[in-house]
Design a protein around this motif. Structure first.
Motif, PDB file in Angstrom:
ATOM      1  N   SER A  33       0.826  -1.214   0.000  1.00  0.00           N
ATOM      2  CA  SER A  33       0.000   0.000   0.000  1.00  0.00           C
ATOM      3  C   SER A  33       0.858   1.262   0.000  1.00  0.00           C
ATOM      4  N   VAL A  34       1.976   1.256   0.728  1.00  0.00           N
ATOM      5  CA  VAL A  34       2.872   2.423   0.708  1.00  0.00           C
ATOM      6  C   VAL A  34       3.513   2.564  -0.664  1.00  0.00           C
ATOM      7  N   PHE A  35       3.915   1.447  -1.284  1.00  0.00           N
ATOM      8  CA  PHE A  35       4.496   1.492  -2.622  1.00  0.00           C
ATOM      9  C   PHE A  35       3.490   2.037  -3.632  1.00  0.00           C
ATOM     10  N   ALA A  36       2.247   1.580  -3.541  1.00  0.00           N
ATOM     11  CA  ALA A  36       1.210   2.066  -4.453  1.00  0.00           C
ATOM     12  C   ALA A  36       0.952   3.555  -4.244  1.00  0.00           C
ATOM     13  N   PHE A  37       0.949   3.995  -2.992  1.00  0.00           N
ATOM     14  CA  PHE A  37       0.757   5.410  -2.686  1.00  0.00           C
ATOM     15  C   PHE A  37       1.877   6.262  -3.288  1.00  0.00           C
ATOM     16  N   MET A  38       3.131   5.810  -3.121  1.00  0.00           N
ATOM     17  CA  MET A  38       4.265   6.552  -3.693  1.00  0.00           C
ATOM     18  C   MET A  38       4.198   6.564  -5.209  1.00  0.00           C
ATOM     19  N   LEU A  39       3.813   5.459  -5.800  1.00  0.00           N
ATOM     20  CA  LEU A  39       3.714   5.384  -7.258  1.00  0.00           C
ATOM     21  C   LEU A  39       2.656   6.343  -7.784  1.00  0.00           C
ATOM     22  N   VAL A  40       1.516   6.414  -7.122  1.00  0.00           N
ATOM     23  CA  VAL A  40       0.459   7.343  -7.537  1.00  0.00           C
ATOM     24  C   VAL A  40       0.932   8.785  -7.409  1.00  0.00           C
ATOM     25  N   LYS A  41       1.638   9.103  -6.324  1.00  0.00           N
ATOM     26  CA  LYS A  41       2.133  10.472  -6.141  1.00  0.00           C
ATOM     27  C   LYS A  41       3.181  10.829  -7.202  1.00  0.00           C
ATOM     28  N   ILE A  42       4.017   9.889  -7.589  1.00  0.00           N
ATOM     29  CA  ILE A  42       5.009  10.143  -8.641  1.00  0.00           C
ATOM     30  C   ILE A  42       4.307  10.338  -9.983  1.00  0.00           C
ATOM     31  N   ILE A  43       3.290   9.549 -10.260  1.00  0.00           N
ATOM     32  CA  ILE A  43       2.567   9.660 -11.520  1.00  0.00           C
ATOM     33  C   ILE A  43       1.839  11.004 -11.621  1.00  0.00           C
ATOM     34  N   MET A  44       1.435  11.566 -10.490  1.00  0.00           N
ATOM     35  CA  MET A  44       0.707  12.834 -10.496  1.00  0.00           C
ATOM     36  C   MET A  44       1.589  14.040 -10.852  1.00  0.00           C
ATOM     37  N   VAL A  45       2.913  13.881 -10.819  1.00  0.00           N
ATOM     38  CA  VAL A  45       3.816  14.972 -11.191  1.00  0.00           C
ATOM     39  C   VAL A  45       3.709  15.197 -12.696  1.00  0.00           C
ATOM     40  N   PRO A  46       3.641  16.460 -13.160  1.00  0.00           N
ATOM     41  CA  PRO A  46       3.407  16.713 -14.584  1.00  0.00           C
ATOM     42  C   PRO A  46       4.610  16.468 -15.502  1.00  0.00           C
ATOM     43  N   LEU A  47       5.732  15.980 -14.981  1.00  0.00           N
ATOM     44  CA  LEU A  47       6.878  15.635 -15.814  1.00  0.00           C
ATOM     45  C   LEU A  47       6.745  14.190 -16.288  1.00  0.00           C
ATOM     46  N   PRO A  48       7.510  13.796 -17.305  1.00  0.00           N
ATOM     47  CA  PRO A  48       7.525  12.383 -17.690  1.00  0.00           C
ATOM     48  C   PRO A  48       7.994  11.509 -16.521  1.00  0.00           C
ATOM     49  N   PHE A  49       7.516  10.284 -16.478  1.00  0.00           N
ATOM     50  CA  PHE A  49       7.748   9.408 -15.327  1.00  0.00           C
ATOM     51  C   PHE A  49       9.229   9.195 -15.034  1.00  0.00           C
ATOM     52  N   LEU A  50      10.013   8.849 -16.050  1.00  0.00           N
ATOM     53  CA  LEU A  50      11.435   8.566 -15.816  1.00  0.00           C
ATOM     54  C   LEU A  50      12.200   9.816 -15.376  1.00  0.00           C
ATOM     55  N   ASP A  51      11.843  10.989 -15.906  1.00  0.00           N
ATOM     56  CA  ASP A  51      12.480  12.224 -15.457  1.00  0.00           C
ATOM     57  C   ASP A  51      12.164  12.502 -13.992  1.00  0.00           C
ATOM     58  N   THR A  52      10.953  12.209 -13.585  1.00  0.00           N
ATOM     59  CA  THR A  52      10.567  12.407 -12.192  1.00  0.00           C
ATOM     60  C   THR A  52      11.349  11.470 -11.278  1.00  0.00           C
ATOM     61  N   VAL A  53      11.479  10.211 -11.668  1.00  0.00           N
ATOM     62  CA  VAL A  53      12.229   9.252 -10.862  1.00  0.00           C
ATOM     63  C   VAL A  53      13.697   9.659 -10.775  1.00  0.00           C
ATOM     64  N   ARG A  54      14.284  10.081 -11.876  1.00  0.00           N
ATOM     65  CA  ARG A  54      15.683  10.551 -11.853  1.00  0.00           C
ATOM     66  C   ARG A  54      15.837  11.745 -10.925  1.00  0.00           C
ATOM     67  N   PHE A  55      14.899  12.679 -10.985  1.00  0.00           N
ATOM     68  CA  PHE A  55      14.940  13.868 -10.124  1.00  0.00           C
ATOM     69  C   PHE A  55      14.877  13.467  -8.646  1.00  0.00           C
ATOM     70  N   ILE A  56      14.019  12.542  -8.317  1.00  0.00           N
ATOM     71  CA  ILE A  56      13.880  12.119  -6.928  1.00  0.00           C
ATOM     72  C   ILE A  56      15.183  11.511  -6.420  1.00  0.00           C
TER      73      ILE A  56
END
Length: 61
Positions: A33-56
């Motif tokens: 559930s924590v993993f799913a919550f983090m994934l949803v929050k990352i997806i909500m960022v308006p940047l492309p997914f991989l760019d967001t993960v790299r930034f984090i």
């Protein structure tokens, strides 16, 4: 704040169920559930997914 309460409730319920039924699957539910919550929050960022993960992961400061 509501998400912390929901995740805490999921954790408490799954630990109690895991101890009563003696199955390890219930102990994986809080992590999922924590993993799913983090994934949803990352997806909500308006940047492309991989760019967001790299930034984090570059925020090690």
């Amino acid at each position: 704040m509501i998400w912390v309460l929901i995740l805490s409730l999921i954790t408490i319920v799954s630990v109690v169920a895991g101890l009563r039924k003696r199955k390890a699957v219930y102990f994986l539910l809080p992590f999922a559930s924590v993993f799913a919550f983090m994934l949803v929050k990352i997806i909500m960022v308006p940047l492309p997914f991989l760019d967001t993960v790299r930034f984090i992961f570059q925020l090690r400061g």
